[in-house]
Write an enzyme that holds these catalytic residues in place. Structure first.
Site, PDB file in Angstrom:
ATOM      1  N   ARG A 116      42.650  33.511  45.579  1.00 47.57           N
ATOM      2  CA  ARG A 116      41.483  33.886  44.793  1.00 47.57           C
ATOM      3  C   ARG A 116      40.604  34.815  45.626  1.00 47.57           C
ATOM      4  O   ARG A 116      40.485  34.643  46.841  1.00 47.57           O
ATOM      5  CB  ARG A 116      40.681  32.648  44.363  1.00 47.57           C
ATOM      6  CG  ARG A 116      41.310  31.873  43.206  1.00 47.57           C
ATOM      7  CD  ARG A 116      41.236  32.689  41.921  1.00 47.57           C
ATOM      8  NE  ARG A 116      41.701  31.956  40.758  1.00 47.57           N
ATOM      9  CZ  ARG A 116      42.934  32.009  40.286  1.00 47.57           C
ATOM     10  NH1 ARG A 116      43.843  32.735  40.921  1.00 47.57           N
ATOM     11  NH2 ARG A 116      43.270  31.344  39.201  1.00 47.57           N
ATOM     12  N   HIS A 160      45.601  42.004  40.568  1.00 44.70           N
ATOM     13  CA  HIS A 160      45.873  40.628  40.158  1.00 44.70           C
ATOM     14  C   HIS A 160      47.165  40.539  39.334  1.00 44.70           C
ATOM     15  O   HIS A 160      47.189  40.023  38.218  1.00 44.70           O
ATOM     16  CB  HIS A 160      44.703  40.050  39.352  1.00 44.70           C
ATOM     17  CG  HIS A 160      44.612  38.557  39.449  1.00 44.70           C
ATOM     18  ND1 HIS A 160      43.416  37.873  39.403  1.00 44.70           N
ATOM     19  CD2 HIS A 160      45.579  37.594  39.585  1.00 44.70           C
ATOM     20  CE1 HIS A 160      43.636  36.570  39.501  1.00 44.70           C
ATOM     21  NE2 HIS A 160      44.943  36.388  39.612  1.00 44.70           N
ATOM     22  N   GLU A 214      35.786  40.868  41.049  1.00 40.91           N
ATOM     23  CA  GLU A 214      37.010  41.191  40.298  1.00 40.91           C
ATOM     24  C   GLU A 214      36.692  41.213  38.804  1.00 40.91           C
ATOM     25  O   GLU A 214      36.067  40.264  38.310  1.00 40.91           O
ATOM     26  CB  GLU A 214      38.087  40.143  40.579  1.00 40.91           C
ATOM     27  CG  GLU A 214      39.441  40.494  39.984  1.00 40.91           C
ATOM     28  CD  GLU A 214      40.525  39.477  40.325  1.00 40.91           C
ATOM     29  OE1 GLU A 214      41.234  39.047  39.387  1.00 40.91           O
ATOM     30  OE2 GLU A 214      40.655  39.111  41.499  1.00 40.91           O
TER      31      GLU A 214
END
Length: 304
Positions: A219, A266, A247
């Site tokens: 993460r 991602h 993000e």
């Protein structure tokens, strides 16, 4: 008949059809379907806006939130009391392991440099590094780490796993500080929790050896972005990031142009095989629910 909300119209086909005793509606994160008073299982979409998850508390018969993802931090604040939460642990192991190996090899073999030379029309011959003989420290060693280890070992790397608690073959979190200076590559696979947020700070990075590579497939909030930018700018460390903080990464953010950084949006777990595995897991979970059997991948304070 048990009503389940799926994240897209194709989900039912992807799982090979619903099990007997279920009927499906589609909830993409916007307006609630007409079955809001009946739905017992919700599989929320990946890209649902944070505020939209507040509607989970308005579903009177909800008893299970089954995720297509491994990370659960985005759902936990909105989970109503008494509702089970299960993730898709195992579905993305191979996909994420592939991504980690791909970016590690790309950085060690300086493929971004050669790609840039190709765009410029330059024959830029230079030696590069090798994965053979390297020590790879995997922080957050779970099912993905278990899938990653044998692939890295094929290339002759030594893999050291670190988890919250020590177990056979895996070191405990108390050993992390001492292990960081021994690693050529540090791979982050830990979940986002109150304990892990910001764990990769200036002190953590300073313990990494000169020239080491940081890889984040966990993460974005695990890493102090400012501290990492300082190390990248100095040229002391390199990195490969699939997740960032913030993000999505906004236009003009200094990470876009940071030296020594390979950045992907991602996508580590994003391939057709992984999604099919995730939906197969959802289907198997629905079968367990209908039979009154124990659910798998249930999130508890001890498991997250």
């Amino acid at each position: 008949m048990i009503t389940v909300w799926l994240p897209e119209a194709e989900s039912e086909d992807l799982m090979g059809g619903l099990p007997d005793g279920f009927r499906a509606d589609v909830w993409t994160g916007g307006e609630l379907p007409a079955t809001a008073d009946e739905v017992e299982v919700v599989v929320p979409p990946f890209d649902v806006e944070d505020g939209a998850l507040a509607v989970l508390s308005d579903l009177p018969r909800l008893r299970l939130v089954q995720l297509e993802s491994v990370g659960v931090d985005w759902v936990l604040p909105h989970l109503p009391p008494g509702v089970a939460l299960c993730n898709a642990r195992g579905a993305y192991d191979a996909a994420v392991a592939e991504w980690v190996v791909a970016v590690v090899l790309a950085q060690l073999r300086t493929l971004p440099r050669f790609a840039g030379a190709q765009r410029d029309g330059r024959w830029d011959y230079s030696h590069s590094d090798s994965l053979e003989g390297k020590t790879v420290l995997v922080v957050g060693y779970g099912s993905i780490g278990s899938a990653l280890r044998p692939v890295l070992e094929v290339f002759g790397a030594e893999v050291v796993g670190v988890s919250r608690r020590a177990r056979p073959g895996v070191r405990g979190a108390e050993d992390l500080a001492a292990l960081l200076p021994t690693a050529d590559v540090v791979v982050l696979l830990a979940p986002a929790t109150a304990q892990t947020a910001g764990m990769v700070d200036a002190r953590f990075l300073a313990r990494m050896r000169d020239g080491a590579l940081l890889v984040n497939a966990g993460r974005g909030v695990l890493v102090d972005t400012g501290a990492l930018l300082a190390e990248l700018t100095s040229g002391r460390l390199r990195a490969a990031l699939d997740v960032t903080d913030p993000e999505p990464l906004p236009a003009g953010h200094p990470l876009w142009s940071a030296p020594g950084l390979l950045l992907t949006p991602h996508v580590a777990g994003s391939n057709g095989t992984a999604m099919a595995k995730a939906m197969a897991l959802v289907k198997a979970q629905l079968v367990r629910l209908s039979r009154g059997e124990p659910l798998v991948n249930t999130i508890t304070p001890d498991s997250y």
